[in-house]
Write an enzyme that holds these catalytic residues in place. Structure first.
Site, PDB file in Angstrom:
ATOM      1  N   GLN A   1     -80.488  77.098  67.693  1.00  0.00           N
ATOM      2  CA  GLN A   1     -79.822  75.985  67.013  1.00  0.00           C
ATOM      3  C   GLN A   1     -79.882  74.696  67.830  1.00  0.00           C
ATOM      4  OE1 GLN A   1     -75.899  77.548  66.378  1.00  0.00           O
ATOM      5  NE2 GLN A   1     -76.633  79.238  65.122  1.00  0.00           N
TER       6      GLN A   1
ATOM      7  N   ILE B   1     -69.643  73.657  62.956  1.00  0.00           N
ATOM      8  CA  ILE B   1     -68.822  74.327  61.939  1.00  0.00           C
ATOM      9  C   ILE B   1     -68.990  75.832  62.117  1.00  0.00           C
ATOM     10  CG2 ILE B   1     -68.422  74.632  59.467  1.00  0.00           C
ATOM     11  CD1 ILE B   1     -69.610  71.880  59.018  1.00  0.00           C
TER      12      ILE B   1
ATOM     13  N   HIS C   1     -74.109  74.447  61.302  1.00  0.00           N
ATOM     14  CA  HIS C   1     -73.318  75.204  60.320  1.00  0.00           C
ATOM     15  C   HIS C   1     -73.636  76.686  60.535  1.00  0.00           C
ATOM     16  CE1 HIS C   1     -72.660  77.165  56.454  1.00  0.00           C
ATOM     17  NE2 HIS C   1     -72.152  76.071  55.899  1.00  0.00           N
ATOM     18  N   ASP C   2     -72.678  77.416  61.144  1.00  0.00           N
ATOM     19  CA  ASP C   2     -72.902  78.839  61.448  1.00  0.00           C
ATOM     20  C   ASP C   2     -71.640  79.613  61.099  1.00  0.00           C
ATOM     21  OD1 ASP C   2     -73.638  81.294  62.344  1.00  0.00           O
ATOM     22  OD2 ASP C   2     -74.079  80.699  64.402  1.00  0.00           O
ATOM     23  N   CYS C   3     -71.576  80.107  59.876  1.00  0.00           N
ATOM     24  CA  CYS C   3     -70.345  80.728  59.373  1.00  0.00           C
ATOM     25  C   CYS C   3     -70.551  82.159  58.924  1.00  0.00           C
ATOM     26  CB  CYS C   3     -69.775  79.900  58.226  1.00  0.00           C
ATOM     27  SG  CYS C   3     -69.403  78.206  58.675  1.00  0.00           S
TER      28      CYS C   3
END
Length: 628
Positions: free
Chosen positions: A358, A377, A453-455
């Protein structure tokens, strides 16, 4: 004349059955709440809940079936039976769960667990609450079953409400069940008739000796009320002082006040230490270590491939990340400044390459703007956030679970950030609020150059964080030359991956690339069949998306960064392989993009959650999942 099937007595029975169903909802909600909270750390959410409604409804019906007449004959003992079932539940749930989980079958394992533990427990509680009808009519049985079934959705809703009560985070499942057990048995004692009926004998004139004995018995007799009070006092003292510690589940107390190491290595030779364990917003948050073995055993551990010198963060059965430490904390040169945790332990590379991948957002050279501000996030262990901070970017974090943020700060080297840059809340509400503020004022104080964004968690995704509406809200805080990075765990060539790609391209204008985190090159068949982390990079710039090479200063002394960032272009996924399935998706009735009104992503990922559970069981030994 045919018999009337409905009578005024039936109306009274219906009212009584309805009240019974309502009274059943509360104890059932406690049972479901504690049961799910105990099982999910071992089986994860989706496998746990797949068959849960079916077995719960079966358990609700069992006490009403005429074939179980023996349960009704034991009606005077039903509260004691329910109390015993509740008392045994903490240990039974844990031991049966870990025993079945070792079969490595996320379908059969939970089904056996529900059948062995949940069904008897719920049936005993139902049998304790319901009252037998005076008339064993078929209509009454049906009414009882229907009202019991109706209590299930009410209890499920109440259980979901209990999950969000922060006051219960510090109350263990064992405490809830054992107190409920003591209350149930105590109520049984209160309802027990302590008056012994006297046999009636033919009248005869008593002798003088019989009169004397009768008078003495009357003086020594104890009132039934005092008998009950004495029995209640004896039971509760004996239960809480003697049996309570034995009946308590073997899981660690949460919150765990001091680190706790297992006295002996596991069967696989892993020496485990738990540094932190706390119930929180997203479940049980555990920080643990596979400890470093004694120096004399280190070579044997390496040859056997036994995990050691690894610190990990898990939320229930989801591995959020981890790092190497001790002899496995390596650097490229002796002059590289190591990362340390809050007490000075030197930390090494991430155990997952995807978090390092990332960081390639810094290498984008087609945006005509050097990155200054980054938004994270979904924090996890904070690998990407910490690295970007070390590169002197101003970092903001949106993380729904405060316990995850605290763990990253204390155990994984996340630096101190400005409190105004830390948002411990749901990202959907945060982005909507920022967008609304932007529409009111026309400007945003901070526009982020990089958004990560890693959810992903537990085999599934919060599908609302992948919709067009959310991404449009998020765009209001992204610089026009900014880059958004989205991590997605699943199969590369699949419907969910294509949906996410189309949604991102529609939102940002079509300039996206994707990379996998595998250490080796992958064939098209592996891209279709292997469960991988896929990292999408999308630029809002009008220029084609390109990346510069990684230089030594980009690596922060990390061998893993040299491996992941130095071979970035060899990890690129040919997006034409994904787009080949667009027409098939349309033929299958799938939406073109993900919206709030049409969002099949969560359901799609739930279907893959069992494979993720199996993968996690292969990645780490059983003992790590069983120790929390």
């Amino acid at each position: 004349m045919s018999e009337n099937l409905w009578s005024p007595g039936d109306s009274q029975s219906l009212l009584k059955a309805s009240l019974t169903g309502l009274s059943l909802s509360f104890p059932l909600s406690l049972v479901l709440f504690t049961y799910e909270r105990a099982v999910i750390p071992i089986y994860a959410s989706v496998p746990t809940k797949l068959y849960l409604p079916h077995f719960t409804l079966l358990a609700l019906a069992i006490p009403h079936l005429s074939s179980f007449i023996y349960l009704r004959k034991l009606s005077q003992w039903k509260r004691y039976i329910a109390g015993l079932a509740l008392a045994l539940a903490p240990n039974a749930t844990y031991w049966v769960a870990i025993w079945t989980a070792r079969w490595k079958d996320p379908y059969l394992g939970p089904a056996i667990l529900h059948a062995v533990v949940l069904v008897p427990l719920v049936s005993a509680v139902v049998n304790c609450v319901i009252s037998p009808m005076a008339l064993p009519k078929f209509t009454h049985s049906v009414m009882n079953i229907i009202t019991s079934f109706a209590s299930y959705p009410i209890a499920s809703y109440m259980a979901s409400m209990l999950e969000r009560q922060s006051r219960l985070f510090d109350v263990s499942n064992s405490q809830i069940l054992l107190v409920l057990s003591a209350f149930t048995i105590s109520y049984g004692i209160v309802q027990t008739d302590f008056v012994q009926p006297q046999a009636v004998k033919p009248s005869s004139k008593p002798t003088k000796g019989q009169k004397k004995r009768s008078s003495s018995s009357a003086l020594l007799s104890i009132s039934p009320i005092w008998k009950k009070l004495f029995a209640l006092a004896c039971f509760n003292l004996f239960f809480f002082l003697s049996f309570y510690p034995i009946l308590h589940s073997p899981v660690l107390p949460d919150p765990l006040k001091v680190p706790l190491a297992l006295p002996k290595p596991t069967a696989e030779g892993v020496r485990i230490q738990i540094l932190s364990s706390v119930q929180s917003t997203t479940g049980l948050i555990v920080v643990g270590e596979a400890m470093t073995p004694p120096k004399k055993d280190l070579d044997a551990y390496e040859k056997a491939g036994t995990i050691h010198s690894m610190r990990y963060l898990r939320a229930a059965h989801s591995l959020l990340g981890g790092v190497w430490f001790g002899p496995r904390a390596m650097s490229l040169t002796e002059n590289d400044k190591p990362l340390k945790d809050s007490i000075g332990v030197v930390l090494g590379d991430s155990i997952y390459g995807t978090f390092v991948l990332q960081e390639a957002a810094r290498l984008v050279n087609s945006t005509h703007k050097a990155p200054e501000h980054a938004l994270i996030i979904g924090l996890g262990t904070g690998i990407a956030a910490t690295a970007l901070h070390r590169h002197n970017l101003n970092i903001s974090i949106v993380e729904i679970d405060p316990a995850v943020y605290n763990a990253a700060r204390k155990f994984f080297g996340l630096p101190n950030l400005d409190p105004g840059n830390v948002f411990l809340e749901d990202a959907r509400g945060w982005a909507a609020r920022k967008h609304a503020d932007f529409q009111k004022t026309g400007n945003e104080s901070i526009l982020y150059d990089i958004v990560i964004h890693d959810c992903f968690s537990g085999g599934g995704v919060p599908q609302q964080l992948f919709s067009m509406e959310f991404l449009e809200d998020l765009k209001s805080v992204i610089h026009p030359e900014g880059v958004i990075v989205v991590n997605f765990a699943g199969y590369v060539i699949s419907e969910p991956s294509r949906l996410i790609l189309r949604t991102l391209e529609r939102t940002v204008g079509g300039k996206c690339k994707a990379f996998f985190d595998s250490m080796t090159s992958l064939t098209e068949e592996q891209l279709r069949d292997d469960f991988l982390n896929i990292v999408f990079f999308c630029s809002l710039s009008s220029e084609p998306l390109t990346f510069r090479p990684a230089y030594m200063q980009d690596l922060l002394g990390s061998p893993l960064r040299r491996q992941m960032l130095g071979t970035l272009h060899s990890r690129e996924i040919d997006l034409s392989l994904l787009r080949e399935g667009d027409e098939q998706d349309k033929a299958n009735g799938l939406p073109d993009v993900i919206t709030d009104r049409s969002n099949p992503l969560g359901k799609m990922q739930n279907q893959k959650a069992h494979r993720h559970w199996e993968l996690m069981r292969d990645v780490l030994p059983d003992a790590i999942w069983e120790t929390y």
